[in-house]
Write a protein that holds these residues in place. Structure first.
Motif, short mmCIF file in Angstrom:
data_model
loop_
_atom_site.label_atom_id
_atom_site.label_comp_id
_atom_site.label_asym_id
_atom_site.label_seq_id
_atom_site.Cartn_x
_atom_site.Cartn_y
_atom_site.Cartn_z
N ILE A 191 0.83 -1.20 0.00
CA ILE A 191 0.00 0.00 0.00
C ILE A 191 0.87 1.26 0.00
N ALA A 192 1.95 1.24 0.78
CA ALA A 192 2.81 2.42 0.91
C ALA A 192 3.52 2.77 -0.39
N ARG A 193 3.74 1.79 -1.24
CA ARG A 193 4.48 2.03 -2.49
C ARG A 193 3.56 2.40 -3.64
N ASP A 194 2.34 2.75 -3.32
CA ASP A 194 1.37 3.15 -4.34
C ASP A 194 1.05 4.64 -4.18
N LYS A 195 0.80 5.31 -5.29
CA LYS A 195 0.57 6.75 -5.28
C LYS A 195 -0.60 7.13 -4.38
N THR A 196 -1.71 6.42 -4.49
CA THR A 196 -2.87 6.70 -3.65
C THR A 196 -2.73 6.04 -2.29
N GLY A 197 -2.19 4.82 -2.28
CA GLY A 197 -2.06 4.06 -1.05
C GLY A 197 -1.22 4.74 0.01
N CYS A 198 -0.16 5.45 -0.41
CA CYS A 198 0.71 6.08 0.58
C CYS A 198 -0.04 7.15 1.37
N CYS A 199 -0.98 7.81 0.74
CA CYS A 199 -1.79 8.81 1.45
C CYS A 199 -2.75 8.13 2.42
N VAL A 200 -3.39 7.05 1.96
CA VAL A 200 -4.32 6.31 2.81
C VAL A 200 -3.60 5.77 4.04
N LEU A 201 -2.40 5.25 3.83
CA LEU A 201 -1.64 4.65 4.94
C LEU A 201 -1.33 5.68 6.02
N GLN A 202 -1.03 6.90 5.63
CA GLN A 202 -0.76 7.95 6.61
C GLN A 202 -2.01 8.25 7.45
N HIS A 203 -3.17 8.25 6.81
CA HIS A 203 -4.42 8.45 7.55
C HIS A 203 -4.70 7.27 8.47
N ASP A 218 5.03 -0.67 13.33
CA ASP A 218 6.17 -1.59 13.35
C ASP A 218 6.42 -2.19 11.97
N ASP A 219 5.35 -2.46 11.23
CA ASP A 219 5.51 -3.03 9.89
C ASP A 219 6.13 -2.01 8.94
N ILE A 220 5.74 -0.76 9.08
CA ILE A 220 6.33 0.30 8.25
C ILE A 220 7.81 0.46 8.58
N VAL A 221 8.13 0.47 9.87
CA VAL A 221 9.53 0.60 10.29
C VAL A 221 10.35 -0.56 9.74
N LEU A 222 9.81 -1.77 9.82
CA LEU A 222 10.52 -2.96 9.33
C LEU A 222 10.87 -2.84 7.86
N ASN A 223 10.01 -2.17 7.09
CA ASN A 223 10.23 -2.02 5.65
C ASN A 223 10.77 -0.64 5.27
N SER A 224 11.23 0.11 6.26
CA SER A 224 11.61 1.50 6.01
C SER A 224 12.77 1.65 5.03
N SER A 225 13.69 0.67 4.99
CA SER A 225 14.82 0.80 4.05
C SER A 225 14.35 0.73 2.60
N LEU A 226 13.30 -0.04 2.35
CA LEU A 226 12.72 -0.11 1.01
C LEU A 226 11.86 1.11 0.73
N LEU A 227 11.10 1.52 1.73
CA LEU A 227 10.18 2.64 1.55
C LEU A 227 10.91 3.96 1.40
N ALA A 228 12.03 4.12 2.10
CA ALA A 228 12.75 5.40 2.10
C ALA A 228 13.20 5.81 0.71
N GLU A 229 13.53 4.86 -0.15
CA GLU A 229 13.99 5.20 -1.50
C GLU A 229 12.91 4.99 -2.56
N ASP A 230 11.68 4.81 -2.09
CA ASP A 230 10.56 4.64 -3.03
C ASP A 230 9.90 5.99 -3.27
N CYS A 231 9.42 6.20 -4.50
CA CYS A 231 8.87 7.51 -4.87
C CYS A 231 7.62 7.88 -4.07
N TYR A 232 6.90 6.87 -3.56
CA TYR A 232 5.73 7.14 -2.72
C TYR A 232 5.96 6.72 -1.28
#
Length: 359
Positions: A191-203, A218-232
């Motif tokens: 969800i976080a790596r999607d243009k719309t999903g990243c906004c939903v996830l923050q909410h 915790d799940d976001i933190v666990l994947n933070s190295s992948l998410l940090a360099e993702d455009c969304y």
């Protein structure tokens, strides 16, 4: 349209006119609905007919709905995605009583994935939003969320569906949405790596509570190295940092340790590193900057398209020995920087008064 509706109902100046009974007392005939009877469904799917039905509901309220409801309730799932019928449903659910609302909820949740399909429609999502605003009982909310939860990923990533998700988060309690949020937490990376999903996830992070919120974060933190360099995904990591909660920040620093130089040279990761420097607090900000300075290749940040902005943020946020170490780094590499477009911009910026003669 006037001819087809008979004598009791007419279309006048874009408004429905239900004529009186002819006795001059201004009261409408008890048979005024006879011209609609058996034809409400077809009228709802017609452009002008839809407007007439909406006007009837507006003028006569619950009385108008009581006549119309019985002919539409079995077709409500089809009307919700209809370009004209959806407006009739929206107007109707504003007036429906509790029993009528429950019948509509039961209709749209009866078949598996039926409500999800409606939410993915541009017309259907609007109708469902209006329904969400008007449901009144725990039973109705439970039925809706149970029907939406299997489609949490698809809804969160869809331009129409995500509107419904945000409405659920806005109008329902955490307890109502808990099942849905658990599905989101288990699929936060997708969800976080999607243009719309990243906004939903923050909410979702803002709305969730207790163990569900902890699991999601915790799940976001666990994947933070992948998410940090993702455009969304980088926006989701930045959102966690913006919460300024020490436990979350500490966990993110530990998860991204020894990756900050790499991220500083990444188009999206550099934004995350800057966010760390600006919002993580003095202790963690210093920790990140010191990791940058300790790297053998730190000089490349001075001439990197993205890394140079990280250095600028670090210099602005730091003080004392750390700031002096950054200035020394720039001074030692100033010649190299003058031969690079990004390095030259960095030097020019500080030559204009921010660092003056330190270089």
């Amino acid at each position: 349209m006037n001819e087809s509706l008979g004598n009791n109902v007419s279309w006048v100046n874009n408004n429905v006119n239900v004529n009186g009974n002819g006795n001059g007392n201004g009261r409408r005939s008890p048979h005024w609905f006879d011209d609609f009877r058996g034809r409400v469904y077809s009228l709802a799917k017609d452009q002008h007919g839809s407007r007439i039905l909406q006007e009837v509901i507006k003028k006569f309220g619950s009385e108008g709905v009581s006549y119309i409801f019985s002919e539409l309730v079995n077709h409500v799932t089809e009307l919700m995605i209809d370009p004209f019928g959806n407006y009739v449903v929206q107007k109707m659910v504003e007036i429906c009583n509790e029993d009528q609302q429950t019948r509509i909820v039961l209709m749209v949740t009866y078949h598996s994935f039926q409500l999800i399909r409606i939410c993915l429609s541009p017309h259907g999502s609007r109708a469902v939003e209006k329904l969400l605003e008007n449901v009144t009982t725990r039973e109705q909310r439970t039925l809706i969320m149970a029907a939406l939860s299997p489609g949490a990923i698809a809804l969160s990533k869809d331009i129409n569906g995500h509107r419904v998700v945000l409405h659920c988060l806005k109008n329902f309690t955490h307890e109502d949405t808990k099942q849905f949020l658990n599905v989101v937490a288990s699929n936060s990376l997708a969800i976080a790596r999607d243009k719309t999903g990243c906004c939903v996830l923050q909410h979702c992070v803002n709305h969730a509570q207790g163990e569900t919120r902890n699991q999601l974060i915790d799940d976001i933190v666990l994947n933070s190295s992948l998410l940090a360099e993702d455009c969304y995904g980088n926006y989701v990591v930045q959102h966690l940092l913006s919460l300024k909660m020490p436990r979350i920040t500490d966990n993110l620093v530990r998860e991204l340790e020894r990756q900050f130089v790499y991220l500083a040279c990444n188009k999206y990761g550099s934004n995350v590193v800057e966010k760390f420097i600006q919002d993580s607090g003095e202790l963690q900000s210093a920790r990140v900057i010191l990791e940058l300075l300790a790297d053998p290749n730190v000089a490349r940040l001075l001439v990197d398209p993205y890394g140079n902005y990280v250095i600028q943020s670090a210099l602005t946020a730091s003080k004392g020995p750390i700031r002096n170490a950054i200035l020394d780094l720039i001074q030692r590499n100033s010649q190299m920087m003058r031969n690079n477009v990004y390095g030259k911009k960095l030097l020019d910026r500080f030559d204009k008064g921010k660092v003056r003669h330190n270089i």
